[in-house]
Design an enzyme around this catalytic site. Structure first.
Site, short mmCIF file in Angstrom:
data_model
loop_
_atom_site.label_atom_id
_atom_site.label_comp_id
_atom_site.label_asym_id
_atom_site.label_seq_id
_atom_site.Cartn_x
_atom_site.Cartn_y
_atom_site.Cartn_z
N ASP A 154 111.10 51.22 64.02
CA ASP A 154 112.47 50.83 63.68
C ASP A 154 112.52 50.09 62.34
O ASP A 154 111.56 49.42 61.96
CB ASP A 154 113.02 49.93 64.80
CG ASP A 154 114.52 49.77 64.70
OD1 ASP A 154 115.18 50.60 64.05
OD2 ASP A 154 115.04 48.79 65.28
N HIS A 183 113.73 56.93 56.12
CA HIS A 183 113.12 57.78 57.16
C HIS A 183 111.88 58.49 56.62
O HIS A 183 110.88 58.65 57.31
CB HIS A 183 114.13 58.80 57.68
CG HIS A 183 115.28 58.15 58.43
ND1 HIS A 183 115.08 57.16 59.37
CD2 HIS A 183 116.62 58.34 58.37
CE1 HIS A 183 116.25 56.78 59.86
NE2 HIS A 183 117.21 57.48 59.27
N LEU A 232 92.41 61.50 69.42
CA LEU A 232 93.64 60.71 69.60
C LEU A 232 94.77 61.63 70.03
O LEU A 232 94.96 62.70 69.45
CB LEU A 232 94.01 60.03 68.27
CG LEU A 232 95.36 59.32 68.19
CD1 LEU A 232 95.39 58.07 69.07
CD2 LEU A 232 95.67 58.91 66.75
#
Ligand code: IPE
Ligand code: IPE
Ligand code: MG
Length: 243
Positions: A22, A39, A133
């Site tokens: 965020d 973004h 991962l």
């Protein structure tokens, strides 16, 4: 003589980290840039985070990229975000392969635009079998929507006679969530100064440790990551029991 136990010897290992990415909009605003620049910077930072997690030996990284509530945003911002998701997968594909990263989507993929859905499913397919991962992209994700979807599937199975009301327990619910094989997150990080979950991992986060920071997501770097992990290692996880 036995060595002194390490200070964090009691802390549970950190297998699953979850991050609410965020603050992209505020990051851009401070630089007098359009929100989409924030973004873009946020997506770039996700690549850094994957590296940090790989180095730290973390097995699962779930990142909140687009919530079921984010559809409320202006159409052009939503379109930019959708484009960025596809770009991220294309640009990062090689690196994910060399880093041994398996990509998975968490959320209601049926509600995504067809091109985003197809890119995601193809990336999932390509990366199946990679083990270092798991990068779990929460896209069109809402914790409440996920639980409601689980309830619907359970109800269908009751109708089929496969499950019996009264015998549905926490394990049954957990098994009907989007990614039932993924362990609960040990630590949830939210940068940007907000201190709320915003509908993220409501079921799975029941006993997660929480760590908040004022830094905006695109500025979140190794030192912030190290601070979060150090804080986690000091936590005593009791799960309702005693020390
Ligand atoms: C997070 O950054 C990205 C998404 C929610 C998709 P924001 O866009 O929420 O950034 P702020 O909170 O407005 O700064
Ligand atoms: C949460 O951020 C969702 C993502 C980071 C994808 P928001 O910016 O949407 O959350 P609120 O609106 O501040 O709660
Ligand atoms: Mg926000």
């Amino acid at each position: 003589m036995r060595p002194e136990p390490e200070k964090n010897a009691t802390a549970a290992p950190l297998r699953h980290l979850a991050v609410i990415m965020d603050g992209n909009g505020r990051w851009a605003k401070r630089r007098l840039l359009p929100r989409k620049a924030g973004h873009r910077a946020g997506a770039k930072n996700l690549r850094r985070l994957c590296q940090m997690c790989g180095q730290a030996g973390i097995s699962y990284l779930t990142v909140y990229a687009f919530s079921t509530e984010n559809w409320k945003r202006p159409e052009d911002e939503v379109a930019t975000l959708m484009r960025l998701f596809i770009e991220f997968l294309n640009d990062y594909d090689r690196e994910m392969e060399s880093e041994g990263i398996r990509l998975r989507v968490l959320g209601d993929v049926s509600g995504l635009p067809a091109n985003v859905r197809e890119s995601m499913l193809a990336a999932e397919e390509r990366s199946r079998g990679r083990e270092r991962l798991q990068l779990i992209l929460a896209l069109n994700y809402g914790g409440r929507a996920e639980i409601a979807a689980a309830v619907n599937r359970i109800a269908e199975r009751v109708l089929q006679g496969e499950l019996i009301p009264g015998q549905i327990d926490e394990t049954t619910v957990a098994r009907h969530l989007y990614l039932p094989d993924v362990p609960d997150p040990d630590l949830i990080i939210r940068p940007s100064g907000e201190q709320r979950l915003s509908n993220f991992l409501l079921w799975q986060g029941a006993y997660s440790e929480l760590w908040f920071s004022d830094v905006l997501w695109p500025d979140f770097r190794q030192d912030d990551f190290d601070r979060a992990l150090a804080a986690y290692s000091e936590r005593e996880r009791r799960f309702g029991g005693l020390k």
